[in-house]
Every structure is written in structure tokens, then in C-alpha cells.
Design a protein around this motif. Structure first.
Motif, PDB file in Angstrom:
ATOM      1  N   ALA A 129      17.198 -19.824  53.953  1.00  0.00           N
ATOM      2  CA  ALA A 129      17.415 -18.764  54.940  1.00  0.00           C
ATOM      3  C   ALA A 129      16.108 -18.106  55.377  1.00  0.00           C
ATOM      4  O   ALA A 129      16.017 -17.613  56.507  1.00  0.00           O
ATOM      5  CB  ALA A 129      18.373 -17.717  54.391  1.00  0.00           C
ATOM      6  N   CYS A 130      15.102 -18.097  54.508  1.00  0.00           N
ATOM      7  CA  CYS A 130      13.839 -17.434  54.858  1.00  0.00           C
ATOM      8  C   CYS A 130      12.749 -18.424  55.224  1.00  0.00           C
ATOM      9  O   CYS A 130      11.599 -18.038  55.440  1.00  0.00           O
ATOM     10  CB  CYS A 130      13.360 -16.550  53.710  1.00  0.00           C
ATOM     11  SG  CYS A 130      12.634 -17.458  52.336  1.00  0.00           S
ATOM     12  N   SER A 131      13.097 -19.692  55.314  1.00  0.00           N
ATOM     13  CA  SER A 131      12.080 -20.727  55.483  1.00  0.00           C
ATOM     14  C   SER A 131      11.533 -20.788  56.898  1.00  0.00           C
ATOM     15  O   SER A 131      12.187 -20.401  57.867  1.00  0.00           O
ATOM     16  CB  SER A 131      12.669 -22.095  55.127  1.00  0.00           C
ATOM     17  OG  SER A 131      13.666 -22.472  56.079  1.00  0.00           O
ATOM     18  N   ARG A 132      10.329 -21.292  57.012  1.00  0.00           N
ATOM     19  CA  ARG A 132       9.717 -21.538  58.317  1.00  0.00           C
ATOM     20  C   ARG A 132      10.525 -22.581  59.097  1.00  0.00           C
ATOM     21  O   ARG A 132      10.639 -22.504  60.321  1.00  0.00           O
ATOM     22  CB  ARG A 132       8.289 -22.042  58.137  1.00  0.00           C
ATOM     23  CG  ARG A 132       7.287 -20.981  57.696  1.00  0.00           C
ATOM     24  CD  ARG A 132       5.937 -21.636  57.408  1.00  0.00           C
ATOM     25  NE  ARG A 132       4.903 -20.654  57.112  1.00  0.00           N
ATOM     26  CZ  ARG A 132       4.016 -20.204  57.986  1.00  0.00           C
ATOM     27  NH1 ARG A 132       4.060 -20.624  59.234  1.00  0.00           N
ATOM     28  NH2 ARG A 132       3.102 -19.327  57.639  1.00  0.00           N
ATOM     29  N   GLU A 133      11.065 -23.560  58.375  1.00  0.00           N
ATOM     30  CA  GLU A 133      11.781 -24.640  59.028  1.00  0.00           C
ATOM     31  C   GLU A 133      13.032 -24.123  59.734  1.00  0.00           C
ATOM     32  O   GLU A 133      13.330 -24.529  60.867  1.00  0.00           O
ATOM     33  CB  GLU A 133      12.156 -25.725  58.009  1.00  0.00           C
ATOM     34  CG  GLU A 133      10.994 -26.475  57.408  1.00  0.00           C
ATOM     35  CD  GLU A 133      10.208 -25.672  56.391  1.00  0.00           C
ATOM     36  OE1 GLU A 133       9.038 -26.021  56.134  1.00  0.00           O
ATOM     37  OE2 GLU A 133      10.755 -24.682  55.850  1.00  0.00           O
ATOM     38  N   LEU A 134      13.769 -23.234  59.104  1.00  0.00           N
ATOM     39  CA  LEU A 134      14.994 -22.722  59.717  1.00  0.00           C
ATOM     40  C   LEU A 134      14.675 -21.688  60.787  1.00  0.00           C
ATOM     41  O   LEU A 134      15.367 -21.605  61.800  1.00  0.00           O
ATOM     42  CB  LEU A 134      15.912 -22.110  58.649  1.00  0.00           C
ATOM     43  CG  LEU A 134      17.349 -21.854  59.094  1.00  0.00           C
ATOM     44  CD1 LEU A 134      18.063 -23.168  59.394  1.00  0.00           C
ATOM     45  CD2 LEU A 134      18.115 -21.054  58.049  1.00  0.00           C
ATOM     46  N   ILE A 151       4.956 -17.206  51.804  1.00  0.00           N
ATOM     47  CA  ILE A 151       5.585 -18.234  52.639  1.00  0.00           C
ATOM     48  C   ILE A 151       5.114 -18.122  54.081  1.00  0.00           C
ATOM     49  O   ILE A 151       4.873 -19.126  54.755  1.00  0.00           O
ATOM     50  CB  ILE A 151       7.123 -18.100  52.576  1.00  0.00           C
ATOM     51  CG1 ILE A 151       7.641 -18.448  51.179  1.00  0.00           C
ATOM     52  CG2 ILE A 151       7.803 -18.968  53.629  1.00  0.00           C
ATOM     53  CD1 ILE A 151       9.119 -18.182  50.977  1.00  0.00           C
ATOM     54  N   TRP A 152       4.954 -16.890  54.547  1.00  0.00           N
ATOM     55  CA  TRP A 152       4.647 -16.666  55.954  1.00  0.00           C
ATOM     56  C   TRP A 152       3.175 -16.335  56.223  1.00  0.00           C
ATOM     57  O   TRP A 152       2.810 -15.993  57.343  1.00  0.00           O
ATOM     58  CB  TRP A 152       5.551 -15.562  56.500  1.00  0.00           C
ATOM     59  CG  TRP A 152       6.949 -16.060  56.676  1.00  0.00           C
ATOM     60  CD1 TRP A 152       7.975 -15.999  55.775  1.00  0.00           C
ATOM     61  CD2 TRP A 152       7.460 -16.749  57.811  1.00  0.00           C
ATOM     62  NE1 TRP A 152       9.101 -16.598  56.267  1.00  0.00           N
ATOM     63  CE2 TRP A 152       8.817 -17.067  57.528  1.00  0.00           C
ATOM     64  CE3 TRP A 152       6.931 -17.134  59.040  1.00  0.00           C
ATOM     65  CZ2 TRP A 152       9.629 -17.752  58.438  1.00  0.00           C
ATOM     66  CZ3 TRP A 152       7.739 -17.810  59.945  1.00  0.00           C
ATOM     67  CH2 TRP A 152       9.063 -18.117  59.639  1.00  0.00           C
ATOM     68  N   ASN A 162      -0.132 -21.174  52.178  1.00  0.00           N
ATOM     69  CA  ASN A 162       0.524 -21.654  50.961  1.00  0.00           C
ATOM     70  C   ASN A 162       1.777 -22.456  51.343  1.00  0.00           C
ATOM     71  O   ASN A 162       2.894 -21.943  51.277  1.00  0.00           O
ATOM     72  CB  ASN A 162       0.927 -20.476  50.071  1.00  0.00           C
ATOM     73  CG  ASN A 162      -0.238 -19.571  49.739  1.00  0.00           C
ATOM     74  OD1 ASN A 162      -1.129 -19.965  48.997  1.00  0.00           O
ATOM     75  ND2 ASN A 162      -0.239 -18.371  50.290  1.00  0.00           N
ATOM     76  N   PRO A 163       1.626 -23.700  51.773  1.00  0.00           N
ATOM     77  CA  PRO A 163       2.770 -24.472  52.257  1.00  0.00           C
ATOM     78  C   PRO A 163       3.852 -24.699  51.210  1.00  0.00           C
ATOM     79  O   PRO A 163       4.999 -25.002  51.556  1.00  0.00           O
ATOM     80  CB  PRO A 163       2.141 -25.798  52.702  1.00  0.00           C
ATOM     81  CG  PRO A 163       0.827 -25.872  51.998  1.00  0.00           C
ATOM     82  CD  PRO A 163       0.366 -24.469  51.858  1.00  0.00           C
ATOM     83  N   ASP A 164       3.518 -24.553  49.939  1.00  0.00           N
ATOM     84  CA  ASP A 164       4.506 -24.768  48.876  1.00  0.00           C
ATOM     85  C   ASP A 164       5.071 -23.459  48.319  1.00  0.00           C
ATOM     86  O   ASP A 164       5.774 -23.468  47.307  1.00  0.00           O
ATOM     87  CB  ASP A 164       3.878 -25.567  47.732  1.00  0.00           C
ATOM     88  CG  ASP A 164       3.432 -26.959  48.175  1.00  0.00           C
ATOM     89  OD1 ASP A 164       4.145 -27.562  49.000  1.00  0.00           O
ATOM     90  OD2 ASP A 164       2.362 -27.413  47.704  1.00  0.00           O
TER      91      ASP A 164
END
Length: 606
Positions: A129-134, A151-152, A162-164
Motif C-alpha cells: 500500500a505504501c510502495s512506489r510501485e503502487l 522508501i521514499w 534505498n531501493p530495498d
């Protein structure tokens, strides 16, 4: 079991939830097994992580269960109770100030297809729900969880540092969910009841079309989706795998889809629909008289407003102003136009639903640190609440102030009392007789001084996409609180928020150094003059979310609203009420001031 009761609204109306119609219990043996209701037109999505509309959220609340939920308190209000969790726990405050919550899931939780619900499902869902992808509109709602900032975080090229990075949430076993927040958050348990925090299952949502087809729709709530006739009706059936299925009294809910208030009223009057969430504005006076027990007006924590796209130029072509100087002029213009509207006329003669003229964006009903109402302490004037004097006595002085301000930037013809070179623009609104009537009034108010504003109506889903994309100059808008804290009206305007429709900090405005912030008097080092939106507003909201001193936290929120309102991109018109009609044959219905309506415990007289 710990319970949290929502703060009572200090309004003249009955400004909390109403147990509709007669309420109470009825003999289910003599009751109909289905209820038919109409909340709105086709929902944009029924993916709980992507939904950002109240009607879609209501449907999701019947299809999913979160860690907590809003329940009828039996006294005409609502209370927060544990749902998938055994109890709502207190946090452990760590040495670094972070707060760790450990939840134990109830035994017997199942998805609608019979598979077990695990703590890992919640971990997956929150990370998704908090991902860059979504890129969900409500992704920022997870900002309170440790790890979100990482994350952001971007480097100078706009790439993830920090991509991971992940949220600090884990499942040491199938029944244990552990989450660490950046600090203790007063509204945390309310977030857990919000649709964005509902669980979904990874193998289900891997199909991108999962939320549009009943055959692929899997939830863990009281109901399953039986059918979806798009633009017609969504039918839900009781979920026999739901852990509390024995407490669900309504077998079938038909959510009819319409934005035609006349159609809604016809179906209500002939008994086909037991609840409608809109009525024709020209029928309100008659309905109040003819249906005194079925025409309902309740309080809501929300504000109806007009919003401006900050990146749209409304200066005359020959103004000569550029950069920050031009933006400061546009701020003045937007704020001046806000003074031209007669909010008392809007609520008394158009809306007619007991709404209250709005003088701020944060709605009436939100409390301040000392227990008073937040809006009463908004703005800098000691003569009235909020940022405008919205009394009828102030109409002429507001008008005069607006005209004098606009004269600084536009040519005014004294003989006609009209401006002659204000660019024409378009007002965007979605299909609704009420929205149309308000739009036509706003149009006439501006026309009286020579401003040409055309009206453009769009169907709900198209309207949402247009507004979100910033493809407008001025548009209608409305916001209901997601939880009972003023920050739910303020964090939506941060640069990366999906709900930041006015585009502050986006596009051309991203590099605009037009904003200032000084928090040194509150003990912070922040002092920015002529900064970007990200350097000022985003920083201020971050400070709100990490502040643990109640008095300071509320002062920071007042300053955030001050900064937001100074841009002129928000023009509040009125504080919402929830106006709907519900049949006297319905029992056990309840709703919340956050806008959600609940039908799972209803019975309907046969």
C-alpha cells in the motif's frame, strides 16, 4: 478490550452518528433478507489500498476486516474495537523514542475462499500500500511507520536512495504482527480501521484485474462480492467464512450505482431502495416536511470547498510578473475571489442540509489541544473564527476588499463595476444536481464583476482522474476526515501525496521559492525564507508527525493550515453534514462522522 470513542462534535445539530430510523433490534424471523441502497455511481476502484472515495470505502468496509473497526456503541455513537486482532494493545516505547505494537490475531480468521488469514498477509499488504510501485493516493498514510521515509528518499537525480527499504512491520509467526512507529501516534488505532490498512492476499492481487471481477475478488470481511453489473449494481452476499458470520444479520446487500438524485428519490419512494445518499436540492424542503423520520441530517467531519490548480496562470497576459512575484500575485487573487462568495446563501438556499458556512479547511468538529474546536482558533483574527468572516454582516466589506485587491492586477471599469481583462476559466464539477446548483451560483457571483467562468460537468471517475492529474483551473472538492485528528486534513497537501489535487510542490510549483516557515519560537531550528513547498510545508507536516508534545503538535498544525490557506488554492464553502434518506423499515443501521455507512447488522421489516 481497549476501546477508543470518537470525540463528540460540538455543534447545534446532532453532530455525531445516528442510529437510523427506529434503531434497536427487531425479530429477524419477520425481516427481509436483503437491503438495497444507493450511495453513489460506479466506484473508481474497490482495491482498498487504491480507493480514495467514501462510497468505495463503505463497500470495502463490508468486504474486508482490519486490525480494528468502527462499531455501533449502542448510544447513538461509534466506538473503536478490535477486529482481526484479539485486542488493541498499548505500545512499548523504545529507547530511541520509537513505539512498537505487537498484535495477536484471532483464531479462525479466513479469507472468503477458505484459506487462513495470517499476520504475513498484513505485512505484505502494508508494504504494498505504501510502495512506489503502487503509488496509491493514500500511501502517505503509512508515513508514521518506521522505514517509510527511507522508501521514499530520493537522490539528486530523483532515484531511490534505498531501493530495498521496507516498513518496520513483521510477522514472527502466523498469528503475531509487530509494527514499529517513528513515535507514539494518538490516532494509530483509527488508522488501523481505515481501508488502506485492510489486508489483501499476494496471490490474489498479483492479477491486476482482481478487484473488478467477482470471480477473482477475495476478501476477509463480512461479505463476498456476488456480482458486479458495472454502472448498475454491486451485490454482496454474507461470507460464511467470516469469523463473526453468526453476528451478521443481513444476508444480501445491493449497492445500486447512480449519480442521478431524481432517480434515487424515485426508487426510495417506491420502496425499491431503502437508503439513498443524495436527494434533489429542490426537493429538500418538501422531504423534510413529508418524511420527518426518514430524511436524516447528521454531522460529518468534513469540508466542501473549491480548489485552484496552483500551476494555472490567472494573471492577464500583459501583467509582466514572473516567478515568485507572479505566484504571490496569484495567491492574492485566489484569496480575493474567495471573499466574493456568499456562503450563507449556499447553505441556506442551495444545499439546505443544515451545513455550516466554512471559514477554514480543517472542519468544524475537530478538537484542539485544550478541547476547544480547532477551527475556532484558526487564522489570526480575534473578531471571527477562521480565515474569513463568513457572517452575513461581512458580505459587503468582503466584496469591497476583494474588488480592491483585484484592481491591483486587472483593469476595472468603474461605470459598469466590472473587470475587463480577467482571463476566462473553467470550473470542473462532477455529476450531481447539488454540485451543479452551487457551480451556477459561483458562476453568477463572478459574472457580476466581469469574470467569465464556464462550467464543465464530468462523470465521477473521469472527474477524479482529471482533478488528480491537475488538468483543471478551478474545481469543486470535498474532504471527509479519515480519522479524528486535524492532521487528516493537512498531510494530504504534502508534495508526494496522491490527494494533493491542487499540485502544490508539483510541476512548475516544485521549484517555486514562494513560501516561508519559522519554527524557532517553538524550539525548532527550522527557519526558511523563500523556500519551496517541500522545504516548508513538507517539513512542517513531518514535524507534526514526530512531535510528542500535545500543545506544540497542535500549534504546528495551526501553522500548517496557515501556510496552506495563504496560497489561496483552497476556498472552503461549508462544513459538511451527512444528508440521506433511510426507510423506517430498516433497523440496526449506523454510520460514522467519517462518512462510512454500515449495513451488516441491519434487518428490514418484511
Amino acid at each position: 478490550m481497549k476501546k477508543s470513542r470518537i470525540v463528540a462534535l460540538a455543534l447545534c445539530l446532532a453532530m455525531l452518528v445516528c442510529l437510523a430510523a427506529c434503531g434497536g433490534n427487531t425479530d429477524t424471523s419477520s425481516s427481509a433478507s436483503q437491503i438495497s441502497v444507493c450511495l453513489a455511481s460506479e466506484p473508481q476502484t474497490l482495491d482498498p489500498a487504491l480507493n480514495s472515495a467514501v462510497d468505495g470505502g463503505t463497500v470495502c468496509a463490508h468486504l474486508f476486516s482490519g486490525i480494528s473497526r468502527w462499531a455501533d456503541d449502542g448510544q447513538g455513537g461509534v466506538e473503536l474495537v478490535a477486529d482481526c486482532a484479539e485486542e488493541l494493545v498499548e505500545p512499548v516505547i523504545n529507547a530511541d523514542g520509537t513505539a512498537t505494537y505487537t498484535y495477536t490475531l484471532r483464531d479462525g480468521l479466513k479469507w472468503s475462499d477458505g484459506q487462513p488469514v495470517t499476520a504475513g498477509d498484513f505485512v505484505y499488504s502494508w508494504q504494498r500500500a505504501c510502495s512506489r510501485e503502487l503509488a496509491a493516493d493514500y500511501g502517505y498514510m503509512f508515513e508514521v511507520i518506521k522505514g517509510y521515509a527511507e522508501i521514499w528518499e530520493d537522490d539528486a537525480s530523483g532515484n531511490p536512495v534505498n531501493p530495498d527499504a521496507k516498513l518496520a512491520v513483521e510477522a514472527p509467526d502466523e498469528k503475531t504482527l509487530v509494527v514499529t512507529l517513528v513515535n507514539e501516534v494518538p490516532y494509530w488505532n483509527e488508522l488501523l480501521a481505515f481501508p488502506a490498512y485492510y489486508p489483501v492476499r499476494e496471490d490474489v492481487v498479483s492479477n491486476e484485474q482482481w478487484a473488478t471481477d467477482p470471480s477473482t475478488y477475495v476478501g476477509n470481511g463480512p461479505y463476498t462480492m456476488d456480482s458486479w453489473e458495472h454502472n448498475s449494481v454491486i451485490t454482496l452476499k454474507k461470507n460464511e467464512n467470516y469469523i463473526d458470520a453468526d453476528k451478521i444479520t443481513m444476508d444480501t446487500i445491493n449497492f445500486y450505482l447512480s449519480d442521478d438524485s431524481n432517480n434515487m428519490l424515485t426508487n426510495f419512494k417506491n420502496g425499491d431502495w431503502q437508503l439513498i445518499d443524495d436527494v434533489p436540492t429542490n426537493e429538500i424542503a418538501t422531504l423534510k416536511n413529508d418524511y420527518p423520520d426518514e430524511f436524516v441530517v447528521n454531522g460529518q467531519l468534513g469540508t466542501y470547498y473549491v480548489c485552484w490548480n496552483v500551476n494555472e496562470d490567472i494573471l492577464p497576459a500583459d501583467s509582466g510578473l514572473t516567478g515568485t512575484e507572479a505566484e504571490k500575485a496569484r495567491e492574492e487573487i485566489r484569496n480575493a475571489i474567495s471573499l466574493l462568495f456568499d456562503r450563507n446563501h449556499i447553505v441556506n438556499d442551495i444545499a439546505q442540509g443544515g451545513q455550516v458556512p466554512a471559514s477554514s479547511f480543517v472542519s468544524m468538529g475537530m478538537t484542539d489541544a485544550d478541547g476547544s474546536q480547532f477551527y475556532e482558533n484558526a487564522g489570526s483574527s480575534s473578531d471571527y473564527n477562521g480565515y474569513y468572516d463568513v457572517s452575513e454582516d461581512a458580505l459587503q466589506s468582503n466584496f469591497n476588499t476583494a474588488v480592491e485587491t483585484l484592481k491591483k492586477y486587472y483593469t476595472y471599469d468603474e461605470a459598469s463595476g466590472k473587470f475587463t481583462n480577467i482571463p476566462s476559466f473553467t470550473y470542473l464539477y462532477n455529476t450531481s444536481e447539488g454540485h451543479k446548483a452551487i457551480a451556477e451560483y459561483l458562476q453568477s457571483a463572478l459574472a457580476s464583476i466581469g469574470i467569465d467562468m464556464q462550467l464543465e460537468n464530468q462523470e465521477w471517475n473521469t472527474f477524479l482522474e482529471t482533478r488528480k492529474a491537475g488538468a483543471f483551473t478551478i474545481a469543486r472538492n470535498g474532504w471527509l476526515a479519515d480519522y479524528n485528528d486535524p492532521i487528516s486534513f493537512l498531510d494530504m497537501w504534502t508534495t508526494n501525496s496522491g490527494n494533493n489535487d491542487v499540485q502544490l510542490g508539483k510541476g512548475a510549483n516544485a521549484e517555486m521559492k514562494a513560501y516561508s516557515l519559522d519554527l524557532t519560537d517553538l524550539g525548532y531550528e527550522t527557519k526558511v525564507t523563500d523556500g519551496t513547498w517541500a522545504e516548508t510545508y513538507d517539513v512542517l507536516i513531518s514535524d507534526v508527525k514526530t512531535c510528542t508534545d500535545k500543545t506544540t503538535r497542535y500549534e504546528l498544525m495551526h501553522r500548517a493550515e496557515d501556510l496552506l490557506m495563504s496560497t489561496g488554492t483552497i476556498c472552503p464553502l461549508y462544513y459538511y453534514t451527512d444528508l440521506y434518506m433511510i426507510s423506517s423499515s430498516v433497523h440496526g443501521f449506523y454510520s460514522s462522522p467519517l462518512g462510512f455507512k454500515y449495513f451488516m447488522y441491519c434487518t428490514v421489516d418484511a
